[in-house]
Scaffold this motif. Sequence first.
Motif, short mmCIF file in Angstrom:
data_model
loop_
_atom_site.label_atom_id
_atom_site.label_comp_id
_atom_site.label_asym_id
_atom_site.label_seq_id
_atom_site.Cartn_x
_atom_site.Cartn_y
_atom_site.Cartn_z
N ILE B 146 0.83 -1.20 0.00
CA ILE B 146 0.00 0.00 0.00
C ILE B 146 0.87 1.26 0.00
N THR B 147 1.89 1.29 0.86
CA THR B 147 2.73 2.49 0.87
C THR B 147 3.47 2.60 -0.44
N GLY B 148 3.81 1.47 -1.05
CA GLY B 148 4.46 1.49 -2.35
C GLY B 148 3.62 2.28 -3.33
N LEU B 149 2.34 2.00 -3.32
CA LEU B 149 1.43 2.68 -4.25
C LEU B 149 1.36 4.17 -3.93
N SER B 150 1.30 4.48 -2.64
CA SER B 150 1.15 5.90 -2.29
C SER B 150 2.43 6.66 -2.57
N GLN B 151 3.56 5.94 -2.62
CA GLN B 151 4.80 6.64 -2.96
C GLN B 151 4.83 6.98 -4.43
N VAL B 152 4.34 6.04 -5.26
CA VAL B 152 4.31 6.32 -6.69
C VAL B 152 3.38 7.50 -6.92
N TYR B 153 2.23 7.46 -6.26
CA TYR B 153 1.30 8.55 -6.41
C TYR B 153 1.16 9.27 -5.07
N ALA B 154 2.06 10.22 -4.81
CA ALA B 154 1.95 10.99 -3.57
C ALA B 154 0.99 12.13 -3.83
N PRO B 155 0.07 12.40 -2.88
CA PRO B 155 -0.85 13.51 -3.09
C PRO B 155 -0.07 14.82 -3.11
N GLU B 156 -0.54 15.77 -3.89
CA GLU B 156 0.12 17.06 -3.99
C GLU B 156 0.07 17.77 -2.64
N VAL B 341 -8.88 22.51 -10.53
CA VAL B 341 -7.69 22.05 -11.25
C VAL B 341 -6.98 20.99 -10.44
N ASN B 342 -6.85 21.23 -9.14
CA ASN B 342 -6.19 20.24 -8.30
C ASN B 342 -6.96 18.94 -8.28
N GLY B 343 -8.29 19.06 -8.18
CA GLY B 343 -9.12 17.86 -8.17
C GLY B 343 -8.92 17.07 -9.45
N PHE B 344 -8.86 17.80 -10.56
CA PHE B 344 -8.68 17.15 -11.85
C PHE B 344 -7.34 16.42 -11.89
N LEU B 345 -6.28 17.09 -11.48
CA LEU B 345 -4.95 16.48 -11.50
C LEU B 345 -4.92 15.25 -10.61
N ASP B 346 -5.55 15.38 -9.44
CA ASP B 346 -5.63 14.26 -8.52
C ASP B 346 -6.20 13.04 -9.20
N SER B 347 -7.38 13.24 -9.83
CA SER B 347 -8.07 12.07 -10.37
C SER B 347 -7.30 11.50 -11.55
N VAL B 348 -6.72 12.37 -12.40
CA VAL B 348 -5.95 11.87 -13.53
C VAL B 348 -4.78 11.05 -13.04
N GLY B 349 -4.05 11.60 -12.05
CA GLY B 349 -2.88 10.92 -11.52
C GLY B 349 -3.26 9.56 -10.98
N PHE B 350 -4.36 9.52 -10.24
CA PHE B 350 -4.73 8.26 -9.61
C PHE B 350 -5.13 7.23 -10.66
N LEU B 351 -5.88 7.70 -11.65
CA LEU B 351 -6.32 6.82 -12.72
C LEU B 351 -5.11 6.21 -13.42
N VAL B 353 -1.94 5.85 -12.39
CA VAL B 353 -1.21 4.86 -11.59
C VAL B 353 -2.03 3.60 -11.47
N GLY B 354 -3.33 3.77 -11.26
CA GLY B 354 -4.20 2.60 -11.13
C GLY B 354 -4.13 1.73 -12.37
N LEU B 355 -4.09 2.40 -13.51
CA LEU B 355 -4.03 1.69 -14.78
C LEU B 355 -2.80 0.80 -14.84
N PHE B 356 -1.65 1.37 -14.45
CA PHE B 356 -0.43 0.58 -14.48
C PHE B 356 -0.48 -0.56 -13.49
N TYR B 357 -1.17 -0.30 -12.41
CA TYR B 357 -1.24 -1.32 -11.37
C TYR B 357 -2.00 -2.55 -11.87
N VAL B 358 -3.08 -2.34 -12.62
CA VAL B 358 -3.88 -3.48 -13.07
C VAL B 358 -3.42 -4.02 -14.41
N LEU B 359 -2.51 -3.27 -15.07
CA LEU B 359 -2.11 -3.66 -16.41
C LEU B 359 -1.67 -5.12 -16.53
#
Lengths: 177, 382
Positions: B146-156, B341-351, B353-359
Motif C-alpha cells: 500500500i505504501t508502495g502505491l502511495s509513494q508512486v502517487y503521492a498527493p500534492e 484544477v487540483n481535483g482534476f490532477l488528482d483524479s488523472v494521476g490516480f487513474l 497509476v491505477g491503470l499501471f497497477y492493473v495492467l
Amino acid sequence: MKFNRESKRVRNKEQFDRLITPHINRLYKALCAYTSNATAAEDILQECLISVFENMHTLKEESKAFAWAYRIAINAANDYFKRYPAHLEFKEEALQGGPDGLGVEQRADLVRTLKKLDEDERQIIILRDVLGYSYAEIAEMLKLTSTNVGVRLNRARERLRQLMRQGGYFNGGEEKN
Amino acid sequence: MNCSAINEKLYDYIEGNLEKEEECFIAQHLKTCAACKQHYEEKYRMLSSLKRYGETLPDTTIDAELLFKMTEEKSVKKKSSLKRVASYAAVFVLGIMIPLIALMLGGANSDLLYDQGNYESMSSQNNSAKGQDNPREESGEQTDRITGLSQVYAPEKIIYNMNMDLQVENYAKARDDVVEYAVFNGGYIENEDKNNYSNNGVNYYYGYFVIRIPAENYEQFCLQMEDVGTVTNSSAYAANITQEYIDAEANVEQLNVQRDRLLKLYDQAETVSDLIEIESELTRLNTQIVQWENMLKDYDRDVAHSTVTLNISEATSSQLHVTNPFKGLGARIKLALVKSVNGFLDSVGFLFVGLFYVLPFVILAFVIVLIVRRRRKNKVMK
Ligand SMILES: [Zn+2]
C-alpha cells in the motif's frame, strides 16, 4: 576475485592518500565558492571523494590528479543540484566570513552577482580571482590552453564588472586600501 | 599607449604582471586621466573583493579516513540489500500468481471487466487465508504494497493563502462574527491587531487578523466572510510545495541511513579517537535530522491549515453605500478554479497509476481468454 578487489582497494588507497588527501581542503573551498552553500558543498565533496577513490586506477598522469579531482567535483556538484534544486539557494549563514572578510551585505551582493554569470565564466573567475590559481593550473583544470584562459578570464571579468556596476556594487561607501 | 590600450592592461597592472617600464607609464597616466582612474578603481575593488571572499571561505570538516570506513560498510550492505530486493520480488510474484491461478480455476470464461472487478476481493481473501499462518509477516507485506502505491502517487502538497480586505459597519460585531466562523470551521486566530482613527469627531476601528483554517474548510470560510462585510479586495494564491516536501523526506531518509551506518561503526570502533570522531559526526547528523524533521512538520501544518489574512475596517457612512454585488466574485472564481484544477490532477494521476497497477492482470487475463477461445475453436473443428 575477492583478492583482486581487495588489492585494487589497497592500491587506490595508497594513491589517494598521496595525491588527493593534501588537496581535500582546496577542493572544498572551490566547491563552496562554486555552490555558495557550505552544507551542500560538504555533501558534494563527500560524493566526489568516494567517486575519486573508486576511480583512482583510471587516473593516467599523477601530476594531473588535482585537476582531475576538480572536474569530478564540479560534475558531482552539477549532478547534486539536478537532484536537489532547492539547495541551489544561497545560504548566507553558511558563508560567514572571518573578521577581516567582507561585510555580510557586501558578501551577499558579491555572491548574488557571481551567480548571474554563466557557469564557465563563474568557474574561471572563482579559480583565478577567488582562489588564486595560476593560468597553467587553470588550463589543466578546465582543459584549455593558457592563452585561452587569459582570453576567457578577461571576458568573464568584464562581464562581472558590468553586472556589479548595474547592481550598484561600486556606489557603496568608498573603501580605501 | 592610448586610453583603450591602457584599459586592456589594467588587470595585469593590478596583478603586477607587467614590465617595470609599462607599469610606470600606466601609474603616471592614472594620475592624469580621470576616466582610466575610474576603471582602475572599479577593477581594483572587484578583484580585491573576490580575493577577500576567497580568503574567508570555510574549511571542510570531512575526514577522508572515516569516509572510507563508511564506504567499506556500504559495499558490504549492498549485497544484503540485493538479497532483500530478490525476496520482495518473489513475494510480489507469488502475490500476483496465486489470485490469477484462483481466477483461472474459478471461471475460465470470465471477461475482462469481471477480472478487474474481482481482483480486489480475491486478493484480500487470499491474504486473509494466508494471514492465519503468519499474521505478522503478512500484514507487513500488505502495508508495504500500500505504501508502495502511495509513494508512486503521492498527493500534492499545496498551501492555500488568502488575503482579504473587508469593510464593515461595526468592528466589534464583525470581529465576533469572524471568530465564530473560524471556530465553526475548526480554525483559530493566530494573530490579531486592533487600531483606531478618528474622522469628523467619530472614532473608527480597523484591525488585522491572521486566521488558520483547516484546508478542507478554507473555501467555505472565505465565502462566509462575505456575510461579515463587504469584500473590497481579495487575492488568493496556492503554493505547491510537493517537490520541496519530497526532497526534505529524501534528505531525512538519507541522513538516517548515514546515522545507522555510523551507529554500526560505533559498535566496531576500537580506538578512543575513532569513538570520539564518530560521536561528533553522530551529533552533527542528529542535529541535521531534527532540523529537516521540523521543516517537514511545518510543511504538514501549513498544508493542513490554510492561512487567511483579513484586514477589517469600519466604513465611514459615505463609504457604506458604494457596495458592489460583484465584489469578491474574483476571489470566488479563483478559489473554485484552484480547487477544481487540483481535483482534476488528482483524479488523472490516480487513474494513471491505477491503470499501471492493473495492467499485468489485464494482459494476463487477455492471454487466457485467447487461449480458451482457441481451445474451444479447436474443439468445434474436431
Ligand atoms: Zn586614460
